[in-house]
Design a protein around this motif. Structure first.
Motif: not given
Length: 340
Positions: A111-140
């Protein structure tokens, strides 16, 4: 007819009790087998564990909805078939009540909260890359869709590989990239200030303040408390440390993103909710988004990655992303300020 025959007939008609109808017993057995894990899920939610195996089992509390649904159907069908219905009807009603209780914990995510945006938006990515095992090109490639990136379980080698892939060119402002061990890191297209590590934990966590055009100063915490098997008490103590850091300044816009090693039903997440934080998933009404494990044939089973916001922030969208080599799905969210 002889006297003996008449007596046997009388016994057959007058004294025998009808047994259960065919199919009742298997239904009851099925219902009980599912009601037991359902009951465990409810007990773990009401009496939350703090460490090791019980905390791991509590990660699956939401699956109690499935258990209670099957138990309700089993007892309900058995009651329809049985000659004596009172006990089975009572058990079906109990299952219905406990199913409703479990749904009350889960449905708000849809159920969406009634919390409207009043500013510009920006995007944020959160990712566990598993140490050296994450593909750096894919992460980029996935990071290219974001303005701010929170990476968990970075290592010195992983940071060098990301730098070689071009991460530093896209994100000139960084925090946590010089950590010696496995750490959280923040990459930003916008200037960062107040860059500092949190007190030492199993995975070094970092925080910084991002100056985001059209939004203002946003405090970003890259969160990664240890999992319940790191050692006695570590999971609970590192969550308590994170809560203390979060509580230091709740007046400014705040984003706490990362691998929390906890689902919404766990006590540490409920404590953050009591402090006024909500997940972007909850705000958007995106539902139940499991993110782990993401490197096996079975689909992700538990949602332990979160983007948490205080009431000065809101989310307008969130989606999961997959990066080769990692064992978590990432979360990509569109965020904005609320003016609160």
């Amino acid at each position: 007819m002889s006297t003996t025959t008449r007596q046997r007939s009388a016994q057959a008609w007058d004294n025998s009790r009808p047994g259960p109808r065919r199919g009742v017993t298997p239904l009851v057995v099925l219902a009980v087998l599912f009601a037991l894990p359902g009951l465990l899920a409810v007990l773990l939610r009401i009496f939350p564990p703090t460490d090791d195996l019980p905390a791991l089992v509590a990660s699956f509390i939401s699956y109690g909805v499935i258990a209670w649904t099957v138990a309700l159907i089993g007892f309900g069908l058995a009651a329809l078939l049985a000659r004596r219905k009172a006990v089975l009807v009572t058990l079906a009603l109990v299952c219905a009540g406990l199913l409703a209780l479990q749904l009350s914990w889960l449905v708000p995510l849809f159920v969406p909260d009634q919390r409207p945006a009043t500013t510009r938006t920006f995007t944020l990515l959160s990712l566990n890359i598993r140490g050296d095992l994450g593909d750096p090109d894919a992460i980029l490639a996935e990071s290219g869709r974001a303005d701010v990136v929170v990476l968990l379980e970075t290592t010195p080698k992983a940071v060098r590989d990301l730098k070689a892939a071009g991460m530093y060119e896209q994100f000139p402002y960084r925090a946590g990239t010089k950590s010696r061990g496995s750490a959280s890191a923040i990459f930003s297209r916008f200037p960062l200030s107040s860059v500092q590590p949190l007190p030492q934990t199993s995975f070094q966590m970092w925080q910084a303040v991002a100056e985001i055009p059209g939004v203002g100063s946003v405090r970003v915490i890259a969160a990664h408390p240890c999992n319940p098997f790191c050692g006695p008490g570590y999971w609970q103590s590192e969550h308590e440390l994170l809560q203390r850091v979060v509580g230091d300044d709740l007046d400014r816009p705040l984003v706490v993103a990362g691998d929390f090693n906890a689902v919404d039903d766990h006590l540490p997440m409920r404590d953050l909710h009591r402090m006024g934080l909500r997940s972007a998933t909850d705000i958007v009404g995106a539902g139940w988004l499991p993110t782990y494990p993401a490197n096996s044939r079975i689909p992700p089973l538990i949602p332990i990655d979160h983007i948490m916001l205080n009431d000065a922030m809101t989310a307008t969208s969130i989606t999961r992303v997959h990066v080769a080599g990692t064992d978590h799905l990432g979360l990509l969210a569109t965020l904005a300020g609320t003016g609160g």
